[in-house]
Design a protein around this motif. Structure first.
Motif, PDB file in Angstrom:
ATOM      1  N   ASP A 146     -41.307  13.916  28.364  1.00 56.10           N
ATOM      2  CA  ASP A 146     -41.074  14.706  29.578  1.00 56.10           C
ATOM      3  C   ASP A 146     -40.347  15.999  29.232  1.00 56.10           C
ATOM      4  N   ALA A 147     -39.369  15.912  28.332  1.00 55.90           N
ATOM      5  CA  ALA A 147     -38.617  17.094  27.915  1.00 55.90           C
ATOM      6  C   ALA A 147     -39.541  18.095  27.224  1.00 55.90           C
ATOM      7  N   ALA A 148     -40.432  17.597  26.374  1.00 55.53           N
ATOM      8  CA  ALA A 148     -41.363  18.487  25.669  1.00 55.53           C
ATOM      9  C   ALA A 148     -42.273  19.223  26.659  1.00 55.53           C
ATOM     10  N   LEU A 149     -42.766  18.496  27.653  1.00 48.15           N
ATOM     11  CA  LEU A 149     -43.617  19.121  28.675  1.00 48.15           C
ATOM     12  C   LEU A 149     -42.832  20.167  29.454  1.00 48.15           C
ATOM     13  N   MET A 150     -41.634  19.821  29.891  1.00 53.83           N
ATOM     14  CA  MET A 150     -40.832  20.739  30.697  1.00 53.83           C
ATOM     15  C   MET A 150     -40.457  21.985  29.897  1.00 53.83           C
ATOM     16  N   GLU A 151     -40.038  21.806  28.650  1.00 54.50           N
ATOM     17  CA  GLU A 151     -39.668  22.957  27.825  1.00 54.50           C
ATOM     18  C   GLU A 151     -40.858  23.869  27.575  1.00 54.50           C
ATOM     19  N   ALA A 152     -42.029  23.300  27.328  1.00 51.63           N
ATOM     20  CA  ALA A 152     -43.227  24.122  27.107  1.00 51.63           C
ATOM     21  C   ALA A 152     -43.555  24.941  28.357  1.00 51.63           C
ATOM     22  N   LEU A 153     -43.420  24.337  29.528  1.00 54.13           N
ATOM     23  CA  LEU A 153     -43.646  25.073  30.776  1.00 54.13           C
ATOM     24  C   LEU A 153     -42.627  26.196  30.918  1.00 54.13           C
ATOM     25  N   GLU A 154     -41.363  25.903  30.651  1.00 52.53           N
ATOM     26  CA  GLU A 154     -40.318  26.924  30.756  1.00 52.53           C
ATOM     27  C   GLU A 154     -40.630  28.101  29.844  1.00 52.53           C
TER      28      GLU A 154
END
Length: 167
Positions: A146-154
């Motif tokens: 989830d963190a990887a997905l969120m950071e990539a979006l950011e």
């Protein structure tokens, strides 16, 4: 085009900083970055100080210390599977947009973090606001996928605003 963000200023330094315009820009970019049309949504941002956010952090998270930003989604929107994208809310009509939730951001913590990290205050605050809007939309960073997905979006959303990768 109406305002996406209703900004409340409790700490005067945010007013001079232009939090309202920055929050509007960051919020719109986050929604567009997820393929949403901003005019069907609304959210609120409160610019406060460390004392106020420490009280909120204690009340809502049991952590009686200041933090940079807090968010309260209007409803649970988390993904059903770890690493999956949350179901995005449907927009409302312009006269009654879908309310995403509330964000509080603290001046002193943001300023000290920006200085310590060698970032401009506008870039750091933009990052934190994009991060908080993603939380309102159901993203989190508890589990690594989830963190990887969120950071990539950011990173992608911030790049669209000309802000460097904060990670």
């Amino acid at each position: 085009m109406g305002n996406l963000v209703d900004t409340v200023i409790e700490e005067a330094r945010w007013d001079g900083f232009g939090l309202d315009a920055l929050a509007e820009r960051a919020g719109r970019a986050a929604l567009v970055g997820l393929g949403l049309v901003p005019d069907g949504y609304a959210l609120s941002v409160m610019g406060c100080d460390d004392a106020r956010i420490a009280g909120l952090n204690a009340d809502f998270r049991g952590k009686p210390q200041p933090t940079n930003v807090l968010s309260w989604p209007s409803e649970e929107r988390g993904a059903e599977v770890i690493g999956g994208a949350p179901d995005l809310p449907e927009p409302g009509p312009v006269e009654d947009p879908c309310f995403l939730g509330d964000i509080a951001i603290a001046w002193e913590t943001c300023a000290s973090e920006a200085e310590a990290q060698g970032k401009t205050m506008p870039d750091h605050v933009t990052h934190l606001l994009v991060h908080a809007v993603l939380h309102l939309l159901g993203h989190d960073h508890v589990e690594e996928p989830d963190a990887a997905l969120m950071e990539a979006l950011e990173v992608r959303i911030l790049a669209s605003l000309g802000v460097s990768d904060p990670y």
